[in-house]
Design an enzyme around this catalytic site. Structure first.
Site, PDB file in Angstrom:
ATOM      1  N   LEU A   1      -1.056   8.050   4.089  1.00 31.25           N
ATOM      2  CA  LEU A   1      -1.642   8.592   5.311  1.00 31.25           C
ATOM      3  C   LEU A   1      -2.746   9.612   5.074  1.00 31.25           C
ATOM      4  O   LEU A   1      -2.829  10.640   5.748  1.00 31.25           O
ATOM      5  CB  LEU A   1      -0.538   9.167   6.202  1.00 31.25           C
TER       6      LEU A   1
ATOM      7  N   ASN B   1       0.844  -1.198   0.000  1.00 27.10           N
ATOM      8  CA  ASN B   1       0.000   0.000   0.000  1.00 27.10           C
ATOM      9  C   ASN B   1       0.872   1.237   0.000  1.00 27.10           C
ATOM     10  O   ASN B   1       1.975   1.250   0.553  1.00 27.10           O
ATOM     11  CB  ASN B   1      -0.952  -0.008   1.204  1.00 27.10           C
TER      12      ASN B   1
ATOM     13  N   THR C   1      -3.917  -6.368   7.920  1.00 25.78           N
ATOM     14  CA  THR C   1      -4.318  -6.743   6.567  1.00 25.78           C
ATOM     15  C   THR C   1      -5.398  -7.835   6.546  1.00 25.78           C
ATOM     16  O   THR C   1      -6.255  -7.848   5.658  1.00 25.78           O
ATOM     17  CB  THR C   1      -3.061  -7.190   5.780  1.00 25.78           C
TER      18      THR C   1
ATOM     19  N   ASN D   1       5.860  -1.773  11.629  1.00 19.63           N
ATOM     20  CA  ASN D   1       5.128  -1.145  10.530  1.00 19.63           C
ATOM     21  C   ASN D   1       5.432  -1.940   9.266  1.00 19.63           C
ATOM     22  O   ASN D   1       6.167  -2.937   9.306  1.00 19.63           O
ATOM     23  CB  ASN D   1       5.564   0.315  10.372  1.00 19.63           C
TER      24      ASN D   1
ATOM     25  N   CYS E   1       6.379   5.446   9.104  1.00 19.43           N
ATOM     26  CA  CYS E   1       5.629   5.239   7.864  1.00 19.43           C
ATOM     27  C   CYS E   1       6.529   5.347   6.642  1.00 19.43           C
ATOM     28  O   CYS E   1       7.222   6.341   6.459  1.00 19.43           O
ATOM     29  CB  CYS E   1       4.496   6.232   7.710  1.00 19.43           C
TER      30      CYS E   1
HETATM   31  C1  LIG Z   1      -3.669   0.054   3.897  1.00 15.73           C
HETATM   32  C2  LIG Z   1      -2.783   0.198   5.096  1.00 15.73           C
HETATM   33  C3  LIG Z   1      -2.737   1.419   5.772  1.00 15.73           C
HETATM   34  C4  LIG Z   1      -1.913   1.585   6.889  1.00 15.73           C
HETATM   35  N1  LIG Z   1      -1.895   2.779   7.559  1.00 15.73           N
HETATM   36  C5  LIG Z   1      -1.130   2.921   8.689  1.00 15.73           C
HETATM   37  C6  LIG Z   1      -1.152   4.129   9.441  1.00 15.73           C
HETATM   38  O1  LIG Z   1      -1.874   5.083   9.135  1.00 15.73           O
HETATM   39  N2  LIG Z   1      -0.333   4.222  10.527  1.00 15.73           N
HETATM   40  C7  LIG Z   1       0.466   3.162  10.936  1.00 15.73           C
HETATM   41  O2  LIG Z   1       1.187   3.282  11.934  1.00 15.73           O
HETATM   42  N3  LIG Z   1       0.470   1.985  10.263  1.00 15.73           N
HETATM   43  C8  LIG Z   1      -0.297   1.850   9.150  1.00 15.73           C
HETATM   44  N4  LIG Z   1      -0.294   0.655   8.468  1.00 15.73           N
HETATM   45  C9  LIG Z   1       0.551  -0.461   8.956  1.00 15.73           C
HETATM   46  C10 LIG Z   1      -0.266  -1.468   9.800  1.00 15.73           C
HETATM   47  O3  LIG Z   1      -0.820  -0.856  10.938  1.00 15.73           O
HETATM   48  C11 LIG Z   1       0.612  -2.667  10.215  1.00 15.73           C
HETATM   49  O4  LIG Z   1       1.719  -2.182  10.958  1.00 15.73           O
HETATM   50  C12 LIG Z   1       1.141  -3.442   9.022  1.00 15.73           C
HETATM   51  O5  LIG Z   1       0.180  -3.512   7.993  1.00 15.73           O
HETATM   52  C13 LIG Z   1       1.566  -4.866   9.400  1.00 15.73           C
HETATM   53  O6  LIG Z   1       0.483  -5.607   9.930  1.00 15.73           O
HETATM   54  P1  LIG Z   1      -0.444  -6.606   9.038  1.00 15.73           P
HETATM   55  O7  LIG Z   1       0.492  -7.508   8.294  1.00 15.73           O
HETATM   56  O8  LIG Z   1      -1.298  -7.324  10.038  1.00 15.73           O
HETATM   57  O9  LIG Z   1      -1.254  -5.742   8.128  1.00 15.73           O
HETATM   58  C14 LIG Z   1      -1.107   0.490   7.339  1.00 15.73           C
HETATM   59  C15 LIG Z   1      -1.174  -0.742   6.660  1.00 15.73           C
HETATM   60  C16 LIG Z   1      -1.995  -0.904   5.555  1.00 15.73           C
HETATM   61  C17 LIG Z   1      -2.032  -2.245   4.856  1.00 15.73           C
END
Ligand SMILES: Cc1cc2nc3c(=O)[nH]c(=O)nc-3n(C[C@H](O)[C@H](O)[C@H](O)COP(=O)(O)O)c2cc1C
Length: 304
Positions: free
Chosen positions: A74, A70, A267, A193, A131
């Site tokens: 933000l 992605n 996710t 992250n 980020c």
């Molecule tokens: C579409 C999307 C948007 C995200 N936006 C943020 C965000 O605004 N702030 C943040 O700290 N992490 C953000 N993340 C990271 C997630 O919070 C998480 O750290 C990362 O996706 C790993 O976890 P997962 O594999 O369970 O998705 C985002 C992830 C995705 C996929």
């Protein structure tokens, strides 16, 4: 459960160790259509900045093997609208709310923390120090221990809310970042992250994301997240929240065995919006079957 004492993040005692991951369920209200969001350990909101942000150019997401990329950049409503419009609804839903905040300098983190301090219905802040999708600085700040310490300390001086520092995986020494966060006054760290990735369309020969690169998430990153959680939890005495590829309850148990006190589900919610709840139900059933508490799992990996 007697392990609850270990589930404290500063002054906040979580009712259980399963939270949503920031940015993967909007402001959390989006999930309320599928289940009672008050039952989760917490709802981490989309990253909130001082001013509203439009985000990056589309396409902003693409599927990859066992995960996704992605480059949302933000996009968010900004802190004023969050407080006025989103927070009261989350409070009415009875959720434990963790506001994820995005700054690019210590001063921005300080201003965000000050604006959010003492807001009814807000339980903790998660500082997004990591980020990969914003040009001006997110990653640069988050990979330098000195800047991490400074940013956390700036927020610490501006609020009494419990602080979670969200760390970047793009480092050779996650322990140094975790120690810096703890020294700055963080009550917990969340690890990890997304990590930067790239995908190219072989027909058009163009990157599949409008922004060129994006953050990789989902099961593809879980082994990396488990390793980083393991290392971070051995570097600091404060709780580590495991994030990265948690899809099933077994993944939560794995994170906790590696050293996580709690986990975030990200996710997985795109595929199955009830995933955070299913992870919690499965984790509870496992603990009951094994006759153990959550705390019994934390860092209990057998290494001999
Ligand atoms: C579409 C999307 C948007 C995200 N936006 C943020 C965000 O605004 N702030 C943040 O700290 N992490 C953000 N993340 C990271 C997630 O919070 C998480 O750290 C990362 O996706 C790993 O976890 P997962 O594999 O369970 O998705 C985002 C992830 C995705 C996929």
């Amino acid at each position: 459960m007697s392990g609850e004492r270990r589930l404290a993040i500063g002054s906040l005692v979580l009712r259980n160790p399963v939270l949503t991951a920031s940015g993967t369920c909007g402001y959390g209200l989006e999930l309320a259509r599928y289940f009672d969001i008050a039952v989760l350990g917490g709802i981490c909101t989309k990253g909130i900045s001082l001013e509203p942000r439009a985000g990056n150019s589309p396409p902003r997401v693409c599927e990859t093997p066992a995960g996704m990329l992605n480059s949302i950049g933000l996009a968010n409503v900004g802190v004023e609208a969050f407080v006025a419009e989103k927070l009261p609804k989350l409070q009415a839903a009875g959720a434990t709310v963790v506001a994820n905040v995005l700054g690019t300098t210590p001063g921005e983190f300080e201003r965000l923390a000050r604006k959010l301090d003492g807001r009814p219905g807000l339980h903790a802040l998660e500082l997004n120090l990591s980020c990969p999708n914003v040009r001006e600085g997110g990653l640069r700040l988050g990979t330098d221990p000195g800047r991490v310490r400074e940013a956390v300390a700036a927020a610490r001086g501006a609020t009494t809310l419990p602080l979670i520092a969200k760390l970047s995986p793009e480092t050779a020494d996650i322990g140094a970042l975790a120690r810096a966060a703890a020294e700055g006054g963080a009550d917990a760290v969340s690890v990890m992250n997304t990590i930067r990735g790239m995908a190219i369309d072989v027909r058009t020969r163009r990157p599949r994301l409008g922004n060129g690169m994006g953050g990789l998430s989902g099961p593809a990153i879980r082994p990396l997240a488990v390793r980083l959680v393991f290392e971070a939890s051995r570097a600091v005495p404060i709780p580590v929240i495991g994030v990265g590829g948690v899809v099933r309850w077994e993944d939560a148990v794995e994170m906790m065995l590696a050293g996580a006190t709690a986990v975030q589900v990200g996710t997985a919610s795109f595929v199955h919006p009830r995933a955070p709840l299913d992870v919690l139900v499965g984790l509870d059933a496992y603990c009951k079957e094994q006759q153990i508490t959550y705390a019994d799992l934390v860092g209990a990996v057998c290494l001999d």
